[in-house]
Design a protein around this motif. Structure first.
Motif, mmCIF file in Angstrom:
data_model
loop_
_atom_site.group_PDB
_atom_site.id
_atom_site.type_symbol
_atom_site.label_atom_id
_atom_site.label_comp_id
_atom_site.label_asym_id
_atom_site.label_seq_id
_atom_site.Cartn_x
_atom_site.Cartn_y
_atom_site.Cartn_z
ATOM 1 N N GLU A 122 160.765 33.857 74.386
ATOM 2 C CA GLU A 122 160.328 32.692 74.162
ATOM 3 C C GLU A 122 159.418 32.286 73.947
ATOM 4 O OE1 GLU A 122 161.988 28.115 74.162
ATOM 5 O OE2 GLU A 122 162.842 29.473 74.883
ATOM 6 N N TYR A 123 158.625 32.829 74.915
ATOM 7 C CA TYR A 123 156.630 31.895 75.670
ATOM 8 C C TYR A 123 155.877 33.328 75.267
ATOM 9 C CZ TYR A 123 158.540 28.910 79.739
ATOM 10 O OH TYR A 123 158.685 28.142 80.386
ATOM 11 N N SER A 124 156.944 33.564 74.433
ATOM 12 C CA SER A 124 155.381 34.887 73.755
ATOM 13 C C SER A 124 155.887 34.497 72.237
ATOM 14 C CB SER A 124 155.605 37.176 73.822
ATOM 15 O OG SER A 124 157.214 36.872 73.524
ATOM 16 N N PHE A 125 156.767 33.916 71.726
ATOM 17 C CA PHE A 125 157.520 33.661 70.854
ATOM 18 C C PHE A 125 156.245 32.401 70.445
ATOM 19 C CE2 PHE A 125 161.211 35.920 69.894
ATOM 20 C CZ PHE A 125 160.581 37.264 69.696
ATOM 21 N N LEU A 126 156.936 31.320 71.147
ATOM 22 C CA LEU A 126 155.585 30.448 71.062
ATOM 23 C C LEU A 126 154.361 29.991 70.732
ATOM 24 C CD1 LEU A 126 157.799 28.062 73.632
ATOM 25 C CD2 LEU A 126 157.466 28.022 70.779
ATOM 26 N N ARG A 127 153.535 30.627 72.249
ATOM 27 C CA ARG A 127 152.378 31.218 72.396
ATOM 28 C C ARG A 127 151.703 31.725 71.170
ATOM 29 N NH1 ARG A 127 149.037 30.046 76.983
ATOM 30 N NH2 ARG A 127 150.105 29.125 78.575
ATOM 31 N N GLN A 128 152.595 32.667 71.185
ATOM 32 C CA GLN A 128 151.904 33.539 69.758
ATOM 33 C C GLN A 128 151.395 32.254 68.542
ATOM 34 O OE1 GLN A 128 150.773 36.651 69.167
ATOM 35 N NE2 GLN A 128 149.629 35.628 66.765
ATOM 36 N N LEU A 129 152.872 31.304 68.189
ATOM 37 C CA LEU A 129 152.942 29.977 67.129
ATOM 38 C C LEU A 129 151.449 28.877 67.281
ATOM 39 C CD1 LEU A 129 156.911 29.982 66.740
ATOM 40 C CD2 LEU A 129 154.842 31.023 64.427
ATOM 41 N N MET A 130 151.488 29.536 68.984
ATOM 42 C CA MET A 130 150.359 27.846 69.023
ATOM 43 C C MET A 130 148.875 28.214 69.314
ATOM 44 S SD MET A 130 152.946 26.941 72.397
ATOM 45 C CE MET A 130 151.335 25.850 73.075
ATOM 46 N N GLY A 131 149.099 29.774 69.075
ATOM 47 C CA GLY A 131 147.294 30.189 68.943
ATOM 48 C C GLY A 131 146.936 29.884 70.732
ATOM 49 N N GLN A 132 147.746 30.620 70.960
ATOM 50 C CA GLN A 132 147.268 30.336 73.059
ATOM 51 C C GLN A 132 148.238 31.780 73.508
ATOM 52 O OE1 GLN A 132 145.868 28.282 74.027
ATOM 53 N NE2 GLN A 132 145.200 26.553 72.282
ATOM 54 N N TYR A 133 147.380 32.883 73.278
ATOM 55 C CA TYR A 133 147.992 33.975 73.570
ATOM 56 C C TYR A 133 146.957 34.643 75.242
ATOM 57 C CZ TYR A 133 148.235 39.505 74.073
ATOM 58 O OH TYR A 133 148.526 40.522 74.936
ATOM 59 N N GLU A 134 148.811 34.743 75.757
ATOM 60 C CA GLU A 134 148.265 34.780 77.140
ATOM 61 C C GLU A 134 148.957 36.512 77.779
ATOM 62 O OE1 GLU A 134 146.447 33.708 79.840
ATOM 63 O OE2 GLU A 134 146.349 31.604 78.460
ATOM 64 N N PRO A 135 148.205 37.154 78.160
ATOM 65 C CA PRO A 135 148.852 39.032 78.299
ATOM 66 C C PRO A 135 150.358 38.572 78.596
ATOM 67 C CG PRO A 135 146.644 38.055 79.441
ATOM 68 C CD PRO A 135 146.735 37.042 79.013
ATOM 69 N N PHE A 136 151.236 40.015 78.442
ATOM 70 C CA PHE A 136 152.584 39.626 78.987
ATOM 71 C C PHE A 136 152.326 39.468 80.581
ATOM 72 C CE2 PHE A 136 156.994 42.046 77.929
ATOM 73 C CZ PHE A 136 157.175 40.267 77.184
ATOM 74 N N ILE A 137 151.445 40.141 81.323
ATOM 75 C CA ILE A 137 152.151 39.696 82.433
ATOM 76 C C ILE A 137 151.976 38.416 83.182
ATOM 77 C CG2 ILE A 137 149.744 39.696 83.108
ATOM 78 C CD1 ILE A 137 152.698 41.538 85.487
#
Length: 221
Positions: free
Chosen positions: A47-62
């Motif tokens: 969920e967080y990976s999808f949300l960060r992508q949509l928000m334009g707030q990328y963070e590494p998966f770690i």
């Protein structure tokens, strides 16, 4: 079936490695709450990976993995501390691979083999090294190189660029229905490794083939 396929590309989490194998360590640290933690942890990780992508707030998966673990522990009203966090994040570098994985990879080795994951390299490379499977792969491809999570078209395009092949030359495998939908939409041939006997995602992107585990891909030799 294999005449036009020159590379086999594998998703990592849930496809080659069992993300729920962290359950035992979670049980040790949180007195039998391992199953609840592992399920919620994985749910929030996606969920967080999808949300960060949509928000334009990328963070590494770690970092997403750390944040989702913290959420899961807090949601279950358990005691969170950094020592337990470090132990469990380290466990992600030692996930168990599924029983058939090594045999299938060795059988398919005449073809180019690659992993393609949302995992960051500081997670992927130790995991594959620790599993003893690293010599079987020609490429380890991480979306972290371009900061675009699957299932964005940009992520699959990067995979294609690294491999230097045409879309129709690649068979992409994942246990995640959303990942298969993204890859099919991009133009890869797809094999859904449906380990959990789930229905096909309603995204108008039916997999080319469906198998219960990786043994099924042997017909692509």
């Amino acid at each position: 079936m294999s005449s036009s396929i020159n590379a086999l590309v594998f998703d990592v989490y849930g496809t080659l490695f069992d993300v729920y194998s962290v359950k035992e360590k979670c049980d040790e640290l949180f007195d039998g709450k391992g199953e609840e933690i592992s399920i919620l942890w994985r749910q929030k990780q996606l969920e967080y990976s999808f949300l960060r992508q949509l928000m334009g707030q990328y963070e590494p998966f770690i970092d997403i993995t750390r944040d989702s673990l913290k959420y899961a522990i807090n949601k279950l009203n358990l005691e969170y501390n950094q020592e337990k966090e470090l132990v469990l994040l380290e466990e992600y570098k030692n996930l168990s691979h599924y029983p058939e994985v090594e045999t299938v990879l060795k059988e398919m080795k005449p073809k180019k083999l690659a992993v393609f994951s949302n995992g960051s390299r500081d997670m992927l490379e130790p995991l594959i090294q620790n599993s003893g499977l690293s010599s079987l792969f020609d490429e380890i491809i991480s979306v972290d190189d371009i900061k675009q999570y699957k299932p964005t078209p940009a992520s699959y395009s990067y995979c294609l660029k690294v491999l230097g092949l045409e879309r129709e030359e690649i068979l992409f495998m994942s246990s995640n229905g959303w990942d298969i939908s993204g890859a099919k939409n991009f133009g890869f041939k797809t094999a859904w490794i449906n380990r959990n006997k789930l229905p096909i995602e309603e995204l108008n992107q039916k997999p080319h083939t469906i198998y219960k585990d990786l043994n099924g891909i042997m017909e692509w030799k």
